[in-house]
Design an enzyme around this catalytic site. Sequence first.
Site, short mmCIF file in Angstrom:
data_model
loop_
_atom_site.label_atom_id
_atom_site.label_comp_id
_atom_site.label_asym_id
_atom_site.label_seq_id
_atom_site.Cartn_x
_atom_site.Cartn_y
_atom_site.Cartn_z
N GLU A 90 0.88 -1.18 0.00
CA GLU A 90 0.00 0.00 0.00
C GLU A 90 0.91 1.22 0.00
O GLU A 90 1.35 1.69 1.05
CB GLU A 90 -0.90 0.00 1.25
CG GLU A 90 -1.77 -1.25 1.40
CD GLU A 90 -2.92 -1.31 0.41
OE1 GLU A 90 -3.13 -0.34 -0.36
OE2 GLU A 90 -3.62 -2.34 0.40
N CYS A 147 -2.58 9.06 2.35
CA CYS A 147 -2.22 8.45 1.08
C CYS A 147 -3.26 8.79 0.03
O CYS A 147 -2.97 8.84 -1.16
CB CYS A 147 -2.10 6.94 1.25
SG CYS A 147 -3.51 6.24 2.08
P1 NAD Z 1 8.08 5.32 4.86
O1 NAD Z 1 8.22 4.56 3.59
O2 NAD Z 1 9.14 6.29 5.21
O3 NAD Z 1 7.97 4.32 6.11
C1 NAD Z 1 6.97 3.33 6.16
C2 NAD Z 1 7.42 2.20 7.07
O4 NAD Z 1 8.53 1.55 6.47
C3 NAD Z 1 7.89 2.66 8.45
O5 NAD Z 1 7.46 1.75 9.43
C4 NAD Z 1 9.40 2.62 8.30
O6 NAD Z 1 10.08 2.46 9.54
C5 NAD Z 1 9.56 1.39 7.43
N1 NAD Z 1 10.84 1.25 6.71
C6 NAD Z 1 11.76 2.20 6.44
N2 NAD Z 1 12.80 1.65 5.78
C7 NAD Z 1 12.52 0.34 5.61
C8 NAD Z 1 13.19 -0.74 4.99
N3 NAD Z 1 14.38 -0.60 4.41
N4 NAD Z 1 12.59 -1.96 5.00
C9 NAD Z 1 11.38 -2.14 5.55
N5 NAD Z 1 10.70 -1.13 6.17
C10 NAD Z 1 11.27 0.09 6.20
O7 NAD Z 1 6.64 6.05 4.81
P2 NAD Z 1 6.05 7.12 5.84
O8 NAD Z 1 6.73 8.43 5.64
O9 NAD Z 1 5.96 6.55 7.19
O10 NAD Z 1 4.53 7.23 5.30
C11 NAD Z 1 4.15 8.04 4.24
C12 NAD Z 1 4.02 7.25 2.95
O11 NAD Z 1 3.14 6.14 3.14
C13 NAD Z 1 3.39 8.06 1.83
O12 NAD Z 1 4.05 7.77 0.64
C14 NAD Z 1 1.95 7.57 1.80
O13 NAD Z 1 1.29 7.74 0.56
C15 NAD Z 1 2.15 6.13 2.12
N6 NAD Z 1 0.91 5.54 2.64
C16 NAD Z 1 0.22 4.72 1.81
C17 NAD Z 1 -0.99 4.18 2.22
C18 NAD Z 1 -1.79 3.30 1.31
O14 NAD Z 1 -2.67 2.62 1.81
N7 NAD Z 1 -1.52 3.27 0.01
C19 NAD Z 1 -1.48 4.48 3.51
C20 NAD Z 1 -0.73 5.32 4.35
C21 NAD Z 1 0.48 5.84 3.89
#
Ligand code: NAD
Length: 517
Positions: A270, A304
């Site tokens: 997602e 999102c």
């Molecule tokens: P992010 O990608 O920075 O982090 C998301 C998660 O991934 C966190 O728990 C983070 O600690 C983890 N993470 C970071 N590096 C990683 C790695 N190498 N391997 C595995 N996990 C890792 O995103 P964010 O800033 O927390 O959230 C915002 C983003 O999320 C936006 O792009 C938004 O559109 C998206 N989002 C999408 C949905 C959806 O349903 N499509 C819903 C909510 C947020």
Amino acid sequence: MSGDEFSSFREETLKKNGIKNLENGIFYGTFIEPKAEDKYTSISPVDGHRNSEFTLADRTEYDNAVKYLEEVFEKWNEVTPPKRGDIIRAIGDSLSKNKSKLGALVSLEAGKTVAEGEGEIQEMIDIAYFASGLSRQLYGLTMTSERKEHRMMEIWNPIGTIGVISAFNFPSAVWSWNAFIAAVCGNTVLWKPSTKGGLVSIGVMKVISETLNELGSPQIFALVNGKGGEVGDWMAEDGRLKLISFTGSTATGKRVNEKVAKRLGRTILELGGNNCAIVSRHANMEIALKGVAFGALATTGQRCTSTRRVLVDEAIYDEFVKRLKNIYENIPVGNPRKDGILVGPLIDEQAVKKYNEALEVASAQGGKIIVHGKPIKIKGLENGFYVRPSLIEAKPEMEITKVETFAPILYVFKYRTIEEAISIHNSVPQGLSSSIFTENLREEEKFLSFAGSDCGIVNVNTSTAGAEIGGAFGGEKETGSGRESGSDAWKLYMRRQTVTVNYGKDIPLSQGVKFEV
Ligand code: NAD
């Protein structure tokens, strides 16, 4: 609410949620006493001050948590699905009783308004009740067999222990969309939240684990707060986790996808959105204005599903943009706990920086700034991360409009025909949510057809933001192709087995093969 009042709110919220100055960020069966070697300091975006600290998992604690859940999986499957549903329903009841204090914690840590903070918990309650009903409806099909005295059917079994990695902007709701459905299916769930949502994950886990203890249920959920690049990576590479449901940015999601695919695991992805609303000359202008403004400004553009682009029919362009400009210039921005405030802070300083950079790039690429939102200081909360929202007249060829900036920037485009609008609408790499505002049946149906929106979520006369839990939630293209929450998304958390039963006295082989022994 002054700065002092917010400090009291912080103290009271932490106390009510039982959050200590140094908290345990790891839970499996019980909260693991902090070794305090690696910790994270939670800062509130509302005033930029410290909330508290919590511990982060090391490799040993991570491994212990997965091992624990693998053992619990066996016990959990001694409980029948409807009984599991009863347990998840009781979790919904507990969350309901604790909605106000958990909602306040969401406001404190994520900077959401009162309504949005409690709304986050309400989504958890809703999915708990949905999952409870679902526990009696894990249906399989029966099929006719081409062989005499044979019966064919499909059965569904749980897949085991799964991992959920969640984003900061929905610090607990999206986890529960996965976890509660996965649990009634018979799975156990390891949760790695964003560190920016760590306190909410701890508060939620306190309520849920207490409820499970009271019910005498196995502790089916474990929590490992940790760094993305460490715990997230361990999860992606860990063959014991049969499914990784990842919510976050497209860049991180691609990395996770590669690692899970390498071990042939399952993913639900997602990822980022770049959602667009089309406002036709046949729209109800009041509905369209409210729908677009809410979609673009709610949660300070950090959903999102936030509306990031609006395509306006040339016939109503001037009037619509004039009225939208008025909304943008007057929308109240400030302390999200204060009555009447609709736009709170961005999550951190980095987000403010990215917001400013995107505005500069948009100008350099030829965007005409209609409302230039700038960082602002709120009296008494001077260290908070506030910006006023921006409205920019854009052209489809501007590269910045194809990128998700997680902040309140709305790009406005003018279109002449519905075909042109749909073509611009679909011209970005992301494919999460979409809307059309029209009362014209032909336009609406075109938008819903194969030649219409290419997104996973398609709305008519309502905002791109604000999905309901009853529908399968997810996107296409670079948003990933996961579906979670409602409809038949539960199937992703189960193994489908096609069963053939021979109740005859012979064994007729398929394809008419004769095999004499
Ligand atoms: P992010 O990608 O920075 O982090 C998301 C998660 O991934 C966190 O728990 C983070 O600690 C983890 N993470 C970071 N590096 C990683 C790695 N190498 N391997 C595995 N996990 C890792 O995103 P964010 O800033 O927390 O959230 C915002 C983003 O999320 C936006 O792009 C938004 O559109 C998206 N989002 C999408 C949905 C959806 O349903 N499509 C819903 C909510 C947020």
